[in-house]
Scaffold this motif. Sequence first.
Motif, PDB file in Angstrom:
ATOM      1  N   ARG A 133       0.827  -1.214   0.000  1.00  0.00           N
ATOM      2  CA  ARG A 133       0.000   0.000   0.000  1.00  0.00           C
ATOM      3  C   ARG A 133       0.861   1.265   0.000  1.00  0.00           C
ATOM      4  NH1 ARG A 133      -3.573  -1.779   3.149  1.00  0.00           N
ATOM      5  NH2 ARG A 133      -2.801  -0.995   5.143  1.00  0.00           N
ATOM      6  N   LEU A 134       2.056   1.200   0.572  1.00  0.00           N
ATOM      7  CA  LEU A 134       2.963   2.342   0.500  1.00  0.00           C
ATOM      8  C   LEU A 134       3.209   2.738  -0.954  1.00  0.00           C
ATOM      9  CD1 LEU A 134       5.780   1.605   3.120  1.00  0.00           C
ATOM     10  CD2 LEU A 134       4.161   3.494   3.185  1.00  0.00           C
ATOM     11  N   ILE A 135       3.420   1.734  -1.804  1.00  0.00           N
ATOM     12  CA  ILE A 135       3.694   1.990  -3.207  1.00  0.00           C
ATOM     13  C   ILE A 135       2.422   2.384  -3.945  1.00  0.00           C
ATOM     14  CG2 ILE A 135       4.661   1.020  -5.324  1.00  0.00           C
ATOM     15  CD1 ILE A 135       6.641   1.465  -2.975  1.00  0.00           C
ATOM     16  N   SER A 136       1.324   1.712  -3.666  1.00  0.00           N
ATOM     17  CA  SER A 136       0.086   2.039  -4.370  1.00  0.00           C
ATOM     18  C   SER A 136      -0.372   3.459  -4.039  1.00  0.00           C
ATOM     19  CB  SER A 136      -1.015   1.026  -4.027  1.00  0.00           C
ATOM     20  OG  SER A 136      -1.333   1.065  -2.646  1.00  0.00           O
ATOM     21  N   ASP A 137      -0.181   3.897  -2.794  1.00  0.00           N
ATOM     22  CA  ASP A 137      -0.523   5.275  -2.435  1.00  0.00           C
ATOM     23  C   ASP A 137       0.361   6.270  -3.175  1.00  0.00           C
ATOM     24  OD1 ASP A 137      -2.432   4.311  -0.737  1.00  0.00           O
ATOM     25  OD2 ASP A 137      -1.306   4.647   1.104  1.00  0.00           O
ATOM     26  N   PHE A 138       1.646   5.940  -3.285  1.00  0.00           N
ATOM     27  CA  PHE A 138       2.582   6.799  -4.024  1.00  0.00           C
ATOM     28  C   PHE A 138       2.167   6.905  -5.491  1.00  0.00           C
ATOM     29  CE2 PHE A 138       6.329   6.495  -6.862  1.00  0.00           C
ATOM     30  CZ  PHE A 138       6.806   7.785  -6.731  1.00  0.00           C
ATOM     31  N   VAL A 139       1.849   5.786  -6.106  1.00  0.00           N
ATOM     32  CA  VAL A 139       1.456   5.790  -7.521  1.00  0.00           C
ATOM     33  C   VAL A 139       0.157   6.553  -7.710  1.00  0.00           C
ATOM     34  CG1 VAL A 139       0.783   4.337  -9.468  1.00  0.00           C
ATOM     35  CG2 VAL A 139       2.666   3.636  -7.984  1.00  0.00           C
ATOM     36  N   GLU A 140      -0.780   6.378  -6.795  1.00  0.00           N
ATOM     37  CA  GLU A 140      -2.065   7.052  -6.930  1.00  0.00           C
ATOM     38  C   GLU A 140      -1.909   8.561  -6.830  1.00  0.00           C
ATOM     39  OE1 GLU A 140      -5.804   7.641  -7.880  1.00  0.00           O
ATOM     40  OE2 GLU A 140      -4.820   5.671  -7.883  1.00  0.00           O
ATOM     41  N   GLU A 141      -1.070   9.026  -5.898  1.00  0.00           N
ATOM     42  CA  GLU A 141      -0.903  10.466  -5.743  1.00  0.00           C
ATOM     43  C   GLU A 141      -0.158  11.074  -6.919  1.00  0.00           C
ATOM     44  OE1 GLU A 141       1.345  13.605  -2.771  1.00  0.00           O
ATOM     45  OE2 GLU A 141       0.292  11.901  -1.899  1.00  0.00           O
ATOM     46  N   THR A 142       0.770  10.333  -7.498  1.00  0.00           N
ATOM     47  CA  THR A 142       1.591  10.910  -8.565  1.00  0.00           C
ATOM     48  C   THR A 142       0.961  10.747  -9.951  1.00  0.00           C
ATOM     49  OG1 THR A 142       2.874   8.847  -8.592  1.00  0.00           O
ATOM     50  CG2 THR A 142       3.764  10.693  -7.330  1.00  0.00           C
TER      51      THR A 142
END
Length: 310
Positions: A133-142
């Motif tokens: 989820r750390l990565i998915s949140d990063f991808v979603e925000e960017t």
Amino acid sequence: MDGDTLYPIGMMAERTGLSVKTIRFYADTGVVSPTAHSPAGYRLYDDDALVRLQLVRTLRELGIDLPAIRHVLERTLSVSEVAAAHAEALEFQISTLRVRRTVLRAIAERGPTPEEMELMHKLVELSDAEKRRLISDFVEETFGGTDADPEFVELIRSAVPQLPDDPEPAQVRAWVELAELTRDPDFRASVRRMAEYQAAQRAEGDTTGLHHELTELVRDRVGRALASGIAPDSVAAEPIVEELRSAYAATFDRADDAELPGWLLARLEVAGDPRAERYWQLLAVINGWPVPPTLVPVFDWLGAALRAKP
């Protein structure tokens, strides 16, 4: 033992290896009740109770909790079902302990900062789903809400960090650095600019997707120039720049005219954040993939060569 014979609690303790106190506890909590009571009120047990107490002892030694054992004894769960669930739980515990051991080794090798210590602690506590989820949140925000290159977005979404069961200290340190990087607001803003640039290019008709062949051509030609000591502002650099200009024009279906260098420089600038490359390198370390060689000097040379030519 005779199946019709009843035995006092002391004999049951000898037969099962359990203490009298423990057998009393199991009786009081309804795990294994006595078969009967003597006229004086003493607990008595038969062969079936012996088998049940032996089973309880075995399951408890394996770390299975009493509620689960009670379900087994009540036949709402089979022994195999409980064993399978417990084995799965043990696998998770073993994996967590391995990560903790590696974190301690990483700390022993290199005295981390307080911030790194905090991240290492959080890393140990995070489940695999929370790490993803750390990565998915990063991808979603960017990339969220932009019409960026779908091939690239799918690549970054699918390439998630996955620590092995027994990670090396370098993999743990890479995870800590990746966690710091993805939480960095400045890096997120930089990647967001890349996504918005991709969306703007797509709005102008660019549907070329990823450009592996073009990247390899640039790596090869500029890599040779760097190895040969060719300066980007030298005469020897001109045919290399001309070849690469032509390749970019063909790939993106653009005219190789006076506007092309400015367009290409803008593209290199947007994609030139070295932290983006570092992201993929850290991901490779964590997952045990081959670490891609850096392209930063290659694209720096190409940018300098483009600016050097009037």
